[in-house]
Design an enzyme around this catalytic site. Structure first.
Site: not given
Length: 448
Positions: A160, A46, A198
């Site tokens: 995200k 990430e 994540c």
């Protein structure tokens, strides 16, 4: 060399470099090494391009912002990558239009050239790349993942959906429409892949949105370096009956990066480490390790650093502490354990309870930390891993190794074998009773 019916999945734990150009150079070297090891798909962390800003608050508190913090954000914004996309509705970007370059004129390059460089690296090495990046579009930043096929170039990109905690200050929310899975064919094997970034992996409905598309490769670029992360990855493998590849940066203590010559700590301040995407004070961590392995029972066994002096390897018994570290015990006729490389000596385990033994280990570790006058050497320890559809750890976790590449040869038919008794988006889902939909996302299952 993997057999013709198997695919070699790889991942690594590199830290971002001071500039995007330097990070791309590092990425190119990693891809060449991956190609030399005949790795088919390489997954990177990430925010690898652009950096994860551990430890900085950008001068913000509730009700106030500082001029210095705004300058930090300016530097971080300039250090992000421009992939030539737009904001789009709800942060969706241009979607397939971006993939097909519909808004580009002949010989035009939209963006800063990062997309073209990623495509060049994939094309020249023959490695399918999955790369985390901080993407700027319009006046906003997005935490994104790019899928780069060596033959087709960029075949997808997602943003995200839910930045975690204080990430929301600097990263905008991406659209759920970007959760769309992509497909590739490697040596005749159809691979449907998608990424959860994540702490999106802790969102059950988001995971279900990926499973529903019939993926057989689940990707998890992350900034979470805790031991507990591996348990989640094993759960995902079992739950989705898919292979899982996770990648997290290994960042050395006091390492920081600059963006366009401005001092923005994209890799950490050296005194903190992440707890998921959040930053917490570093705890004593004298049981540092370069690598670890996982037993069939699921215990993680910490391995010593190669630099430690080797001692006798024979042992009668061992116990595990709460963190999964193995504590080697002595034989019954020994009054104390032979002195190890760290100089620790323990009382006879056969007259000492497990709790007392662990307490001794922690006490002596704390004393050693105080004596050495130093804390952990890493802001983020990494922990990249590869997991099977049955929850088995095939490679990793890759602790405290910012240079190596780990990989596993996998048979994607295992995903189908696993569907015999569990298919959470199909026969096991009771979709006659439960309804699931995602706004802007077509959940029609992809074919194998």
């Amino acid at each position: 060399m993997p057999s013709p019916s198997k695919i070699r999945l790889g991942t690594a734990s590199p830290a971002s470099q001071p500039t995007v150009a330097e990070t791309l150079s590092q990425l190119s070297a990693l891809a060449r090494r991956a190609a030399s090891q005949e790795i088919d798909i390489l997954v990177l962390p990430e925010a690898y391009l652009g950096g994860y800003p551990r430890g900085t608050a950008f001068g913000c508190v509730v009700g106030g912002r500082s001029d210095e913090g705004r300058d930090e954000y300016l530097a971080y914004f300039r250090g992000a990558v421009d992939l030539g996309d737009e904001v789009g509705e709800g942060g969706a970007g241009a979607g397939e239009g971006w993939v097909r370059r519909e808004k580009e004129e002949a010989n035009e390059v939209r963006g800063d050239g990062t997309r073209e460089e990623l495509e060049r690296i994939a094309r020249e090495t023959g490695v399918f790349l999955v790369v985390g990046c901080i993407e700027r579009a319009g006046g906003s930043l997005y935490c994104a993942v790019v899928y780069v096929d060596p033959k087709k170039g960029c075949v997808g990109k997602r943003r995200k959906v839910m930045p975690t905690a204080t990430e929301r200050l600097i990263w905008a929310q991406g659209s759920p429409a970007t959760l769309k899975a992509v497909s590739t064919v490697i040596r005749g094997v159809r691979i449907n892949l998608a990424a959860a970034i994540c702490w999106e992996n802790y969102m059950p409905l988001l995971r279900q949105a990926l499973y529903a598309q019939n993926i057989n490769l689940y990707l998890a670029p992350t900034a979470d370096g805790r031991d507990a992360w591996l348990s989640l990855m094993r759960t995902v493998g079992i739950e989705g009956r898919c292979f899982v590849v996770s990648s997290n940066m290994c960042v050395r203590d006091r390492q920081s990066s600059e963006s366009d010559g401005n001092n923005v700590p994209v890799n950490g301040s050296g005194h903190q480490q992440e707890d998921g995407d959040e930053v917490v004070p570093t705890q004593d961590n004298t049981n540092r390790r370069r690598q670890s392995c996982v037993t069939e029972e699921g215990f993680e066994i910490a391995l010593p650093s190669p630099s430690l002096k080797k001692t006798k390897s024979r042992r009668r018994q061992s116990v595990f502490d709460e963190e999964g570290n193995e504590i080697v015990l002595c034989s019954k006729d020994e009054a104390i354990v032979e002195e190890g490389s760290s100089g620790n000596r323990f009382t006879n385990p056969f007259t000492t309870t497990r709790e007392e033994m662990i307490k001794q280990v922690r006490t002596q570790a704390k004393e050693q930390t105080t004596t050495n006058g130093s804390a952990a050497n890493f802001v983020s320890r990494g922990g990249s891993s590869i997991v099977s559809p049955f929850g088995d750890v095939l490679a990793g976790p890759q602790w405290e190794d910012d240079d190596g590449i780990i990989y596993a040869d996998v048979d994607f038919d295992d995903c189908v074998r696993g569907r015999l008794d569990l298919d959470v988006a199909g026969s096991y889902s009771r979709n006659d009773s439960f309804r699931f939909s995602v706004q802007g996302l077509d959940l029609t299952p992809l074919s194998y």
